[in-house]
Motif scaffolding. Structure first.
Motif, PDB file in Angstrom:
ATOM      1  N   ASN A 188      -5.617  11.457  16.856  1.00 37.87           N
ATOM      2  CA  ASN A 188      -6.266  10.319  16.223  1.00 37.87           C
ATOM      3  C   ASN A 188      -6.539   9.230  17.252  1.00 37.87           C
ATOM      4  O   ASN A 188      -5.639   8.833  17.987  1.00 37.87           O
ATOM      5  CB  ASN A 188      -5.361   9.737  15.132  1.00 37.87           C
ATOM      6  CG  ASN A 188      -5.308  10.635  13.909  1.00 37.87           C
ATOM      7  OD1 ASN A 188      -6.245  11.381  13.643  1.00 37.87           O
ATOM      8  ND2 ASN A 188      -4.217  10.567  13.171  1.00 37.87           N
ATOM      9  N   VAL A 189      -7.770   8.753  17.276  1.00 36.27           N
ATOM     10  CA  VAL A 189      -8.118   7.610  18.122  1.00 36.27           C
ATOM     11  C   VAL A 189      -8.643   6.524  17.184  1.00 36.27           C
ATOM     12  O   VAL A 189      -9.839   6.275  17.121  1.00 36.27           O
ATOM     13  CB  VAL A 189      -9.162   7.998  19.190  1.00 36.27           C
ATOM     14  CG1 VAL A 189      -9.425   6.839  20.142  1.00 36.27           C
ATOM     15  CG2 VAL A 189      -8.683   9.206  19.983  1.00 36.27           C
ATOM     16  N   PRO A 190      -7.725   5.888  16.414  1.00 36.79           N
ATOM     17  CA  PRO A 190      -8.195   4.967  15.383  1.00 36.79           C
ATOM     18  C   PRO A 190      -8.597   3.616  15.944  1.00 36.79           C
ATOM     19  O   PRO A 190      -8.327   3.287  17.102  1.00 36.79           O
ATOM     20  CB  PRO A 190      -6.985   4.841  14.467  1.00 36.79           C
ATOM     21  CG  PRO A 190      -5.820   5.027  15.367  1.00 36.79           C
ATOM     22  CD  PRO A 190      -6.265   5.985  16.429  1.00 36.79           C
ATOM     23  N   GLY A 191      -9.191   2.825  15.088  1.00 32.60           N
ATOM     24  CA  GLY A 191      -9.687   1.513  15.457  1.00 32.60           C
ATOM     25  C   GLY A 191     -10.983   1.327  14.706  1.00 32.60           C
ATOM     26  O   GLY A 191     -11.578   2.303  14.238  1.00 32.60           O
ATOM     27  N   THR A 215       1.475  11.871  21.741  1.00 40.74           N
ATOM     28  CA  THR A 215       1.119  10.949  20.655  1.00 40.74           C
ATOM     29  C   THR A 215       2.346  10.388  19.963  1.00 40.74           C
ATOM     30  O   THR A 215       3.463  10.872  20.143  1.00 40.74           O
ATOM     31  CB  THR A 215       0.284  11.666  19.583  1.00 40.74           C
ATOM     32  OG1 THR A 215       1.087  12.689  18.994  1.00 40.74           O
ATOM     33  CG2 THR A 215      -0.971  12.271  20.155  1.00 40.74           C
ATOM     34  N   ASP A 216       2.113   9.359  19.138  1.00 43.21           N
ATOM     35  CA  ASP A 216       3.190   8.820  18.298  1.00 43.21           C
ATOM     36  C   ASP A 216       3.221   9.599  16.979  1.00 43.21           C
ATOM     37  O   ASP A 216       2.525  10.606  16.826  1.00 43.21           O
ATOM     38  CB  ASP A 216       2.997   7.312  18.078  1.00 43.21           C
ATOM     39  CG  ASP A 216       1.782   6.988  17.221  1.00 43.21           C
ATOM     40  OD1 ASP A 216       1.081   7.923  16.787  1.00 43.21           O
ATOM     41  OD2 ASP A 216       1.529   5.791  16.977  1.00 43.21           O
ATOM     42  N   TYR A 217       4.032   9.128  16.020  1.00 42.49           N
ATOM     43  CA  TYR A 217       4.193   9.904  14.785  1.00 42.49           C
ATOM     44  C   TYR A 217       2.926   9.907  13.942  1.00 42.49           C
ATOM     45  O   TYR A 217       2.821  10.675  12.993  1.00 42.49           O
ATOM     46  CB  TYR A 217       5.402   9.389  13.986  1.00 42.49           C
ATOM     47  CG  TYR A 217       5.152   8.093  13.252  1.00 42.49           C
ATOM     48  CD1 TYR A 217       5.089   6.887  13.938  1.00 42.49           C
ATOM     49  CD2 TYR A 217       4.976   8.070  11.872  1.00 42.49           C
ATOM     50  CE1 TYR A 217       4.851   5.704  13.274  1.00 42.49           C
ATOM     51  CE2 TYR A 217       4.738   6.885  11.198  1.00 42.49           C
ATOM     52  CZ  TYR A 217       4.681   5.704  11.911  1.00 42.49           C
ATOM     53  OH  TYR A 217       4.434   4.533  11.239  1.00 42.49           O
ATOM     54  N   GLY A 226       0.717   2.950  22.288  1.00 42.33           N
ATOM     55  CA  GLY A 226       2.169   3.034  22.429  1.00 42.33           C
ATOM     56  C   GLY A 226       2.864   1.693  22.287  1.00 42.33           C
ATOM     57  O   GLY A 226       4.071   1.633  22.109  1.00 42.33           O
ATOM     58  N   ARG A 227       2.101   0.607  22.396  1.00 45.24           N
ATOM     59  CA  ARG A 227       2.745  -0.703  22.375  1.00 45.24           C
ATOM     60  C   ARG A 227       1.990  -1.651  21.456  1.00 45.24           C
ATOM     61  O   ARG A 227       0.833  -1.439  21.134  1.00 45.24           O
ATOM     62  CB  ARG A 227       2.810  -1.263  23.798  1.00 45.24           C
ATOM     63  CG  ARG A 227       3.431  -0.257  24.736  1.00 45.24           C
ATOM     64  CD  ARG A 227       3.418  -0.728  26.148  1.00 45.24           C
ATOM     65  NE  ARG A 227       4.492  -1.678  26.377  1.00 45.24           N
ATOM     66  CZ  ARG A 227       4.758  -2.186  27.567  1.00 45.24           C
ATOM     67  NH1 ARG A 227       4.025  -1.851  28.608  1.00 45.24           N
ATOM     68  NH2 ARG A 227       5.736  -3.037  27.720  1.00 45.24           N
ATOM     69  N   LYS A 228       2.692  -2.725  21.084  1.00 45.81           N
ATOM     70  CA  LYS A 228       2.083  -3.632  20.119  1.00 45.81           C
ATOM     71  C   LYS A 228       1.167  -4.656  20.811  1.00 45.81           C
ATOM     72  O   LYS A 228       1.441  -5.091  21.928  1.00 45.81           O
ATOM     73  CB  LYS A 228       3.166  -4.370  19.349  1.00 45.81           C
ATOM     74  CG  LYS A 228       3.933  -3.471  18.406  1.00 45.81           C
ATOM     75  CD  LYS A 228       4.721  -4.270  17.395  1.00 45.81           C
ATOM     76  CE  LYS A 228       5.668  -5.229  18.074  1.00 45.81           C
ATOM     77  NZ  LYS A 228       6.439  -5.994  17.085  1.00 45.81           N
TER      78      LYS A 228
ATOM     79  N   GLY B 157       8.699   5.061   9.963  1.00 46.79           N
ATOM     80  CA  GLY B 157       7.372   5.465   9.511  1.00 46.79           C
ATOM     81  C   GLY B 157       7.405   6.164   8.156  1.00 46.79           C
ATOM     82  O   GLY B 157       6.824   5.676   7.187  1.00 46.79           O
ATOM     83  N   PRO B 158       8.121   7.289   8.055  1.00 44.48           N
ATOM     84  CA  PRO B 158       8.160   7.976   6.766  1.00 44.48           C
ATOM     85  C   PRO B 158       8.817   7.139   5.660  1.00 44.48           C
ATOM     86  O   PRO B 158       8.423   7.225   4.512  1.00 44.48           O
ATOM     87  CB  PRO B 158       8.995   9.228   7.053  1.00 44.48           C
ATOM     88  CG  PRO B 158       8.944   9.403   8.527  1.00 44.48           C
ATOM     89  CD  PRO B 158       8.794   8.052   9.121  1.00 44.48           C
TER      90      PRO B 158
END
Ligand code: HEM
Ligand code: SF4
Lengths: 362, 216
Positions: A188-191, A215-217, A226-228, B157-158
């Motif tokens: 996923n490459v969201p935005g 990737t993250d979850y 990966g960071r905020k 998350g979950p």
């Protein structure tokens, strides 16, 4: 003045300088050492360009637009240069049957080798009738193409998480690619839209290392998500020092203070906007005075709104969809609890006045 | 009536209680500041860092809060007989009966009630619900504290969804805490007036007073 698209048409070749620059930007975004840049360049310059099928479903084409109309067109052109875009409804010359033939040809010829890019959510309600291309539903097309692809890249929050059309009450039952595709790796490459650098980085990572980045979850590549936002924001010093814009246009806002109190969602959003920035002009929403709206998070249209409040309101059940702010609801509940305590105490006192003390109290 | 002194709450239990209570006070004040920073330091270069300080205090208090929770979970299993989970959880026949008699007592329907040394079953039930929220507060808190940790992401998350949802839940639980504290304090004072077993002082001294004739 020539617009970027004119420039793109007139000069479709990427200069060597632009090519290296694009690869370097992607390497920086990926967090790779400069020793890796030649490898990226080599992979990107491979004449055996990976075929790409780009599917458009429920969306606004903003992701494609922002990719191709970057003020500095090199990234858009670089992408078109390193991949062989065999099917892309917005930019391909073919139309109608020709286009569909091209799609079938590509997925047959390059089965297991081509990259499928999905842009847009996929409606699933009523058999998926809410999005059809050449007589086939989006669900059908995805089910046909995705299993034959080497990997699927879901570009934008629609393809990743369902997008704006999936907002409550989600009338068309729109979902993201990962909800429908299993077996083929999906990234996923969201935005809304995603930064072209995040997309380019993902593609180059795949071409260079022959696998998708970590990737993250939520399936987002860690190098970009990966960071905020909040932890890299240039207004962060104002946040820590307690200097806030109280409303748009006030002195704090003009002085460039933190936008936390006007609803900035940077503290809850994973993305690299403060470092990657947009449009090659070094800007991103917060830098021009508007808070982050959290567009790369699932359900941001529901969870991140109201965009100018810190937290969402509380829907009161049975209250005809009344939405009160969480704080005033909390205060009301506390008030009711206080009133209940008062009544309870009054009854106790009243009872004692009438009946006298109980045994225990004597 | 004659009363005798009985030792009820161990030192560890009382320490847990005060660690939890004081940390909640600190967390609520600093948490409210994080939610809606009511100061606005227009002075630049003052170097006072109010938000950074409030967050720092919030996180330290968050660890105290978590430690208190862990002690309580330990006491649920290995504490004395009043502190163990089954002493007041509404799962045994005796506790279910006590739940209803206590409710009747609290609603002034009767003055008769079972003299218990530990929690009555209404308190036991409410505390269990409260620990559920306390655990939720702890988990949302750590999920927000370590946003880049894959471990916390895979837990948070979950369970809660995105950071914003966790934040929202974290904020709502704060209001639960306010309501709990208000009712908790009220019922303590009420009980202290109605039956002089010394419920309030027991959390300082560990001792309660019981009528000599009936034993729990
Ligand atoms: C009774 C206990 C607690 C209360 C009442 C409380 C309250 C709050 C409130 C009201 C907020 C602001 C939410 C918002 O509006 O944005 C907050 C934020 C936060 N809390 Fe708590 N909290 C508690 C326990 C904890 C614990 C145990 C931790 C874990 C260490 C924790 C960590 C955090 C973090 C990390 C934030 C976000 C701060 C930021 O990103 O700036 N909290 N808390
Ligand atoms: S403007 Fe937004 S992202 Fe930047 S410091 Fe303030 S709250 Fe964080």
């Amino acid at each position: 003045m020539t617009s970027n698209s004119d420039e793109l048409v007139m000069n479709p070749e990427v200069s060597r300088r632009g090519f290296l620059k694009g690869c370097t930007m992607a390497a920086a975004a990926l967090g790779l050492s400069d020793a890796m840049i030649p490898k990226l360049v080599e992979a990107a310059a491979n004449p055996q360009k990976p075929p790409v099928v780009w599917l458009h479903f429920q969306e606004c084409t903003g992701c494609t637009e922002s990719l191709l109309r970057a003020s500095h067109p090199d990234i858009g052109r670089l992408i078109l240069d390193i991949i062989s875009l065999d099917y892309h409804e917005t930019v391909m010359a073919a139309a109608g049957h020709q286009a569909e033939e091209q799609l079938q040809k590509t997925i047959k010829e390059y089965e297991g080798k081509f990259i499928c890019v999905v842009e847009g959510g996929i409606p699933t309600k009523d058999g998926g009738v809410y999005c059809k291309i050449s007589g086939r539903t989006a669900m059908d097309i995805l089910a046909d193409v995705a299993p034959k692809a080497a990997a699927v890249i879901a570009i934008g929050s629609c393809a990743a998480f369902g997008g704006i059309q999936a907002a409550e009450p989600n009338p068309t039952g729109a979902v993201g690619v990962r909800d429908l595709v299993s077996g083929t790796p999906v990234i996923n490459v969201p935005g809304c839209p995603p930064n072209p650098v995040a997309f380019l980085g993902t593609v180059l990572h795949y071409l260079t290392f022959k696998r998708l980045p970590e990737t993250d979850y939520l399936g987002r590549p860690l190098f970009a998500y990966g960071r905020k936002i909040h932890d890299h924001c240039e207004r962060r010093a104002h946040f820590d020092e307690g200097r806030f814009a109280e409303e748009f246009g006030d002195t704090g806002h003009k002085a460039g203070y933190c936008l936390y109190k006007v609803g900035c969602k940077g503290p809850e959003t994973y993305n690299n906007c403060p470092t990657a920035r947009f449009n090659d002009a070094g800007v991103w929403p917060v830098s021009v005075g508007h808070g982050c709206i959290g567009c790369s998070e699932p359900a941001f249209w529901d969870m991140m709104s109201p965009f100018y409040e810190r937290l969402p309101g509380v829907p009161i059940p049975g209250g005809d969809g009344i939405v009160a702010s969480a704080e005033s609801t909390g205060k009301k509940i506390l008030g009711v609890a206080g009133a209940a305590i008062g009544i309870h105490a009054a009854v106790g006192i009243g009872k004692r006045l009438v009946k006298g003390k109980s045994d225990d109290e004597k | 009536m004659n009363y005798e002194r009985q030792y009820v709450w161990s030192i560890l239990f009382r320490l847990f209680h005060w660690a939890l209570a004081l940390s909640i006070v600190v967390l609520a004040i600093t948490g409210f500041y994080i939610h809606d920073p009511w100061t606005n330091s227009v002075l630049e270069g003052g170097g006072r860092f109010p938000m950074a300080t409030m967050r720092y205090i919030h996180f330290v208090a968050g660890f105290v809060f978590t430690a208190a929770l862990i002690v309580r979970l330990y006491l649920f299993l290995f504490g004395n007989r009043h502190e163990r989970i089954l002493s007041a959880a509404p799962v045994t026949g005796r506790n279910i009966k006590n739940l209803f008699t206590t409710l009747a007592y609290y609603s002034y329907a009767t003055d008769r009630h079972e003299h218990r040394l530990g929690h009555n079953a209404v308190a036991g039930t409410v505390y269990l619900i409260t620990y559920f929220f306390v655990i939720g507060q702890m988990l949302t808190g750590f999920y927000m504290l370590y946003p880049e940790s894959a471990t916390w992401q895979s837990i948070g998350g979950p369970l809660f969804g995105i950071q914003q949802q966790a934040r929202f839940i974290h904020y709502l639980i704060m209001w639960y805490m306010f309501i709990f504290v208000a009712i908790h304090l009220y019922l303590l004072i009420w009980n202290d007036i109605k039956s002089p077993e010394g419920m309030i002082s027991s959390i300082f001294t560990g001792n309660k007073f019981k009528p000599k004739h009936d034993r729990a």
